[in-house]
Design an enzyme around this catalytic site. Sequence first.
Site, short mmCIF file in Angstrom:
data_model
loop_
_atom_site.label_atom_id
_atom_site.label_comp_id
_atom_site.label_asym_id
_atom_site.label_seq_id
_atom_site.Cartn_x
_atom_site.Cartn_y
_atom_site.Cartn_z
N HIS A 32 -1.17 -1.77 -5.56
CA HIS A 32 -0.75 -2.88 -6.42
C HIS A 32 -0.85 -4.20 -5.69
CE1 HIS A 32 3.44 -3.98 -5.12
NE2 HIS A 32 3.53 -2.71 -4.73
N ASP A 44 4.70 -5.63 0.98
CA ASP A 44 4.82 -4.98 -0.32
C ASP A 44 4.22 -5.87 -1.41
OD1 ASP A 44 5.54 -3.33 -2.43
OD2 ASP A 44 7.61 -4.05 -2.48
N GLU A 78 2.94 -3.97 -11.03
CA GLU A 78 3.60 -2.73 -10.57
C GLU A 78 5.10 -2.94 -10.47
OE1 GLU A 78 5.29 -0.02 -7.40
OE2 GLU A 78 5.20 -2.20 -7.50
N GLU A 79 5.49 -4.10 -9.95
CA GLU A 79 6.91 -4.35 -9.70
C GLU A 79 7.74 -4.37 -10.98
OE1 GLU A 79 8.10 -4.15 -6.90
OE2 GLU A 79 6.71 -4.89 -5.37
N ASP A 107 0.88 2.05 -0.81
CA ASP A 107 1.87 1.03 -1.14
C ASP A 107 2.76 0.81 0.08
OD1 ASP A 107 3.76 -0.64 -2.21
OD2 ASP A 107 4.16 0.58 -3.98
N HIS A 174 11.14 -7.27 -1.11
CA HIS A 174 11.52 -8.13 -2.23
C HIS A 174 12.32 -9.35 -1.79
CE1 HIS A 174 11.14 -4.48 -5.19
NE2 HIS A 174 9.99 -4.80 -4.60
#
Length: 206
Positions: A32, A44, A78-79, A107, A174
Amino acid sequence: MHSFTHDGATGHNLIADWPSGAPEHILFAGAHLDSVETGPGVNDNGSGSAALLATALEVSKASLKPNRHLRFAWWGAEEGGLSGSRAYVRDLSAAERDRIDVYLNVDMAGTKGNNRPWLVIHDDPAAAEAFEGYFAARNLPTFEIGIGGSDHVSFGEAGIPVGGFATGIDDCIHEACDRVENVAPVTETTSTNAFISTVWQLAARR
């Protein structure tokens, strides 16, 4: 480009096919490309997207003539709930799904941490064996995981065998600190080489 709708907006998946190999036997690899609003997402999943791009570039440099057809995808959204990959799989016909022999996902490929295990997906036996073998040959620790957590779920839900790995969650996931310094270069290099090696092995299968 494959477009889809997500939360009232248009999103995009980037799909790239290598013009070789049997079209009825597809080896599909993806990562992603999106992040969250709160962070730049370099680990990420910039790290996984970079490993996938490096794999595709090595295929091109080698002018690889695989037995299986190779397809690469960089997924959007994706998130937000695997929206991009789920939309792509949903838009495939039953015949198109049947042509995918295995989907490989990466990922988070550069997580920092001493003696941190690579989390290897155990679903498709050949993919799991190839990844585990690469890490075992270098005395690197692994941990077996099932189907869950990233875009491979979209394929697994459709009955398509899956494989792949991740290097695990870090303290900056994140968050604003998920910047380039959040990626361990040695880990990223090992992950990329593991992905290249496995694609080479599985692409040669009939």
